[in-house]
Design a protein around this motif. Structure first.
Motif, PDB file in Angstrom:
ATOM      1  N   UNK B  12       1.289  -1.463  -0.204  1.00 17.56           N
ATOM      2  CA  UNK B  12       0.002  -0.014  -0.191  1.00 17.56           C
ATOM      3  C   UNK B  12       1.074   1.064   0.187  1.00 17.56           C
ATOM      4  N   UNK B  13       0.653   2.239  -0.498  1.00 14.92           N
ATOM      5  CA  UNK B  13       1.386   3.486  -0.806  1.00 14.92           C
ATOM      6  C   UNK B  13       1.464   3.672   1.165  1.00 14.92           C
ATOM      7  N   UNK B 399      -1.406   2.905 -15.239  1.00 16.55           N
ATOM      8  CA  UNK B 399      -0.952   4.093 -15.242  1.00 16.55           C
ATOM      9  C   UNK B 399      -0.889   4.171 -16.071  1.00 16.55           C
ATOM     10  N   UNK B 436      -4.879   0.156  -4.563  1.00 25.08           N
ATOM     11  CA  UNK B 436      -3.649   1.150  -4.247  1.00 25.08           C
ATOM     12  C   UNK B 436      -3.814   1.903  -5.228  1.00 25.08           C
ATOM     13  N   UNK B 437      -3.830   1.611  -5.899  1.00 25.14           N
ATOM     14  CA  UNK B 437      -3.868   2.594  -7.740  1.00 25.14           C
ATOM     15  C   UNK B 437      -5.803   3.354  -8.000  1.00 25.14           C
ATOM     16  N   UNK B 441      -6.838   6.693  -7.264  1.00 22.25           N
ATOM     17  CA  UNK B 441      -7.351   7.871  -7.547  1.00 22.25           C
ATOM     18  C   UNK B 441      -8.091   8.149  -6.576  1.00 22.25           C
ATOM     19  N   UNK B 442      -9.083   8.224  -5.968  1.00 20.99           N
ATOM     20  CA  UNK B 442      -9.849   8.304  -4.756  1.00 20.99           C
ATOM     21  C   UNK B 442      -9.070   9.957  -4.155  1.00 20.99           C
TER      22      UNK B 442
END
Lengths: 473, 473, 473
Positions: B12-13, B399, B436-437, B441-442
């Motif tokens: 996760x980021x 991406x 994660x992606x 975006x959220x």
């Protein structure tokens, strides 16, 4: 005037947690000695230890990163004092040139040149205001007067910069006079040469034929025959090894290799030294010679560096006036997977072969280079290079290479520079970026902090020493 | 000894806000059943449900990700017990092999293999210390003894892993004996085959001619004629469909397609089965056969998977000793925009055609694949694959693809693996990275959290079921 | 129904520190006037200032981003009312079409189209619920009735959008009637044309021969001779300049240029206008014509835009029914380093030449375009374009270009759109992303905040005005 912006945390990620780990990792490697196994500094500096000249002569005229950017904005190379090989006139007043540079320093915003130059200005010369039109002459005078001091002599700077070892690069015909001067002194283990035989291998050069003749004179071999030519090259390799070389360097336009029969080689060689060869034959000859060089590397243990992919001297009118290496080399698409196959078919499984691959075409990192290096024992990957020797370039390298090749198929950083004063700055950027990358892996729980600490040491110091066989140094 | 580093928040980021959303999204999909519509597990496992053998036999010898990395660092495949097809000797002591693996486990730092293996060790076998020289034998014994238990039989693991459906891949000549064994049992809907006809389509294979003869025997068709050959293929497709197949799979060197006339096809086919075809003719035949397969897909509804771009068996000496699939497949540059045009001109607008495209050349994601899939109704994009089935590879896929192709022209994840035990780990990586992606975006306000929640379900489960026509399963 | 998700901080990085700086930078440029130096709006709008029609006619039918995505999911272009050039029937009820669009609005999640459309819906039309099946007709009616108001006339919107200047694009044969209408009014300086001569240069077009004849009629030159043809082009350039044009635009399949002798040109031209030319000759003619256009640019000062790399009309059956520009243009690999050399050898060092390069192949950003623009005074880089005119695409552009080319070899943003209503949204995305990129540099201590503030202005406004020579406007 604005201050030079050189924050302790520069290049670290903004997130505080990652930044904290990056900072800790960096603290553990920032003072490690510099290993510089590939570069283009002048061996005379270290042999005779004379002071450098003025600011312009040292920092602008030899730095093609600097003058290419100025040229791109319409500033002529003549006005920057770049020496011409056509004998035409060029600016000779170093202060005038420095002023142009200062007036245009804003062009370098967000480039690696700016980072290197600011680091040199602040850390080497103790300047604190950013270079601009207003302080141009004060800058020039300060730097030039500092350069005259004993503490700015090349050997003093080697110590101050904590450079444990530096390799220069010489052509096959170089008499190695300056390295010979160093032999037998305490500097012998710190300044070594590298064997770069492009001048006697690349038959597209206008001076190729003549270079092969000189090679014969130098080695007392019949370099007009294929076998004599190879023997002469073997002999030069040996001379280079006696002057410290552990590696060869090959800057071909492509990574093409070939595996011809001896009689095909003989015919091709004859054609090339006749001066009548076509572009295709010249390319095939370079290709065959990479394979020959690999064979010799297996014999003598020299590490082979392959740096393909540059379209040299792209700007014809500039080349006609100023000659080679004037910032007009443009990367081009480069294939490795097909190009290297003939060499690898012949020698790729030999445990004694060590090849370091570089690229200017980042599209091959994940597609070709990482899979090749992650498979062949003879292949390792050199660092992000030239245009990609930059924060973003280094990050892309790690992000695209590591998952397939791991860390141990890479060889640490090399600075590849003739800008001696910028060497610490360049290694510092690499150390910061590697620590940043490792810190991200730690924070994403892909690596433990312990592992990251060990890897930071490896990437900074151990891998370079091992890959370039410098462990005895 | 160090603990296995398998944090709940791995991948996760680091940013807490994004991580929080990623975690929430992941919680909503982590326990969804696994759909594995493309892979290389052995149908015997599911048909006969026998226990697996020892740790080495299951985890090292079949895993080319593992032994390619070891080989790249100078460890011979002989010492790793890789079976040789030249009949030469190879290490037979599984404990010795395991020890080499353990001694070199550090090489995998930051690779997906490390992530998968650690997950298998911890989650499947309950181990908690990281594999190293000191615990090598304890590891080996623990795993091997666990594997002997009933709870480690293939079907028990299918249930434990929550695998709702798994597709294996069989060549056109495969008798499908093991799948036949499953027919009529409750496993029929969970273990299906996939039709991969490369062995009877690729005329560059040494066994092509003989394979076409076998195809004739198997189908009672005259496969020495073009029409008989096509009829035989149609028949095999039908047999595969009766064994659950909903898809075909095509692993050609390039994505080339062709659209020849019948008489050109006949001539080309004759040339190919004569064994006298040139490389160009073999390429053209593969190209034509992709178009033929597309035509048959329109007839019978099978989804067509195209996986081009691998230079197979690049290491000649290794291939001579060990044969195919030994980690020496290297991706190469792959064109789609020109290559697919003949097929698309003929069939691209047919609403009954479904093609899933994969690539090993990431440069085509944004340039060719996303624009193609974002336009043609017949084209969808398979997930990041093989070397790119990794955290960074998956992120690059999303991406570079999403802005042009959206999410609904992609098909979810597939694991493409023969390493059965790693299937949950691989799907888990994909779920984490997709979440994660979406979370990014959220947090950048490019998607609402509600939409992200729906999309997480789609990417994890719905899109795969739909794209592979598994909705009746 | 869900609200339109259009957060004030959209597209900014999630990290609070960076977001804060991005926000501050954005505040400093968000209200700067829009310079739109390259686009495809209809000059009639500005000349006659009539109201637009209904929602479908304005927002769906001309927007190939929108209908390509719908088409990729199996929705026919006929059902979307796309006009056919084969005279076949197509849906004519705008409400039905709008309903299909609304039903499928979820397909656009995370695409730039969604971002632009939501911005138009909310900021231009004051809608607050996201478009969906339930509100489709309410949306349609609201938009359509708003469009009938005086405040929605083109010129009123130009003012409301704060568009200081907009350039349209016309073919070489265009009579420029609508621009002539504007001449002498206060709009003369705000609406200008651009010279796009592809129709009389691209001999692969079915109408090329006839276009060259028309060119002769229009200019009273003998366009059946090479010299007459060149004179006619010079004359058209002059007419365009009188209608405000400061730039030319060239949309060739590749970036190939050539440097033939006059007699070679004459022969090639004869072949091309004979209608008997091969594909190779057509390519060579386009290549030579880029060099001719560069020569004319040096004479008349027009800035030359080169947009290569699109495989036009890839979908043959769609092209046959619907003609050009229907979403079936697919990018392909594009070489610049070799392709541009003939032109650069001839004219690259001329200080009067200004070329702006665009690409659809992102692999050339760091490899070719940044090194070329960072060296040649005649070359600058256009913004991320078409498929890459998106948040990720713009970020990749900055990340891959800046370190080598700096900021001052780029030319700001252009929207390249025929979707007039989306122009503010598109520029807003570019401003947000540029500020985001600059903020990251600040937070990583690679740029001071002062410098970033100046650069934000440059990237938003100054560079475009300067590069397109709009300073007198």
């Amino acid at each position: 005037m604005k201050p030079i912006h050189l924050h302790d945390d520069r290049l670290f990620p903004v997130d505080e947690k990652t930044r904290g780990i990056a900072r800790a990792l960096y603290q553990s490697v920032r003072n490690l000695p510099i290993i510089s196994p590939h570069g283009h500094t002048d061996p005379r500096w270290f042999a005779y230890d004379n002071n450098f000249g003025n600011a312009t002569e040292l920092l602008i005229i030899p730095d093609h990163y600097v003058f290419r950017m100025l040229y791109s904005q319409g500033i002529s190379l003549e006005s920057l004092g770049i020496p011409r090989w056509d004998g035409g006139s060029t600016e000779s007043d170093p202060e005038k040139i420095w002023r142009i540079f200062a007036d245009n320093y804003h062009l370098f915003a967000a480039t690696p040149s700016r980072l290197w130059l600011d680091t040199v200005f602040k850390q080497v010369f103790g300047l604190s205001d950013m270079l601009c039109a207003d302080n141009a002459m004060a800058y020039y005078k300060h730097i030039t007067s500092e350069l005259a001091k004993p503490t700015y002599k090349p050997r003093a700077l080697m110590n101050r910069f904590n450079i444990e070892l530096i390799a220069t690069t010489e052509g096959a015909l170089d008499p190695l006079t300056h390295h010979a001067e160093i032999q037998g002194t305490e500097w012998e283990k710190r300044v070594i040469t590298t064997f770069r035989p492009d001048d006697v291998i690349d038959a597209s050069r206008e001076d190729f034929k003549q270079n092969v003749v000189k090679l014969g004179e130098l080695t007392q071999q019949d370099t007009q025959s294929w076998q004599g030519y190879l023997t002469a090259l073997r002999q030069r390799r040996e001379v280079f090894r006696r002057h410290g070389a552990t590696a060869t360097d090959h800057g071909h336009p492509t990574a093409a290799t070939a595996n011809l029969t001896v009689s095909e080689c003989e015919k091709l060689f004859d054609k090339c030294i006749s001066g009548q060869s076509t572009e295709q034959e010249q390319e095939l000859f370079r290709a065959q010679m990479l394979t020959e060089m690999a064979g010799m590397s297996i014999e003598d243990g020299m590490v082979m560096q392959i740096h393909p992919g540059s379209f040299r001297n792209h700007n014809a009118s500039l080349f006609n006036k100023f000659g080679r290496d004037k910032g007009a080399d443009i990367p081009q698409q480069t294939d490795y997977v097909n190009a290297l196959k003939p060499l690898l078919d012949k020698y790729g499984s030999d445990p004694k072969l060590n090849i370091i691959l570089f690229t200017l075409d980042e599209t091959v990192y994940a597609r070709e280079l990482a899979p090749l290096a992650g498979h062949y024992p003879s292949l390792k990957l050199g660092p992000a290079w030239w245009f990609h020797d930059s924060p973003e370039g280094m990050l892309r390298f790690r992000h695209q290479v590591t998952e397939t090749a791991g860390f141990f198929n890479t060889v640490g950083f090399n600075d590849d520079t003739r800008a001696f004063l910028s060497i610490p700055a360049r290694h510092d950027v690499a150390r910061r970026i590697d620590c940043r990358y490792l810190a991200s892996l730690v924070c994403e729980h892909r690596l433990s902090e312990n592992e990251a600490t060990d890897l930071a040491q490896d990437l900074t110091y151990n891998l370079a020493k091992k890959a370039y066989k410098l462990e005895g140094y």
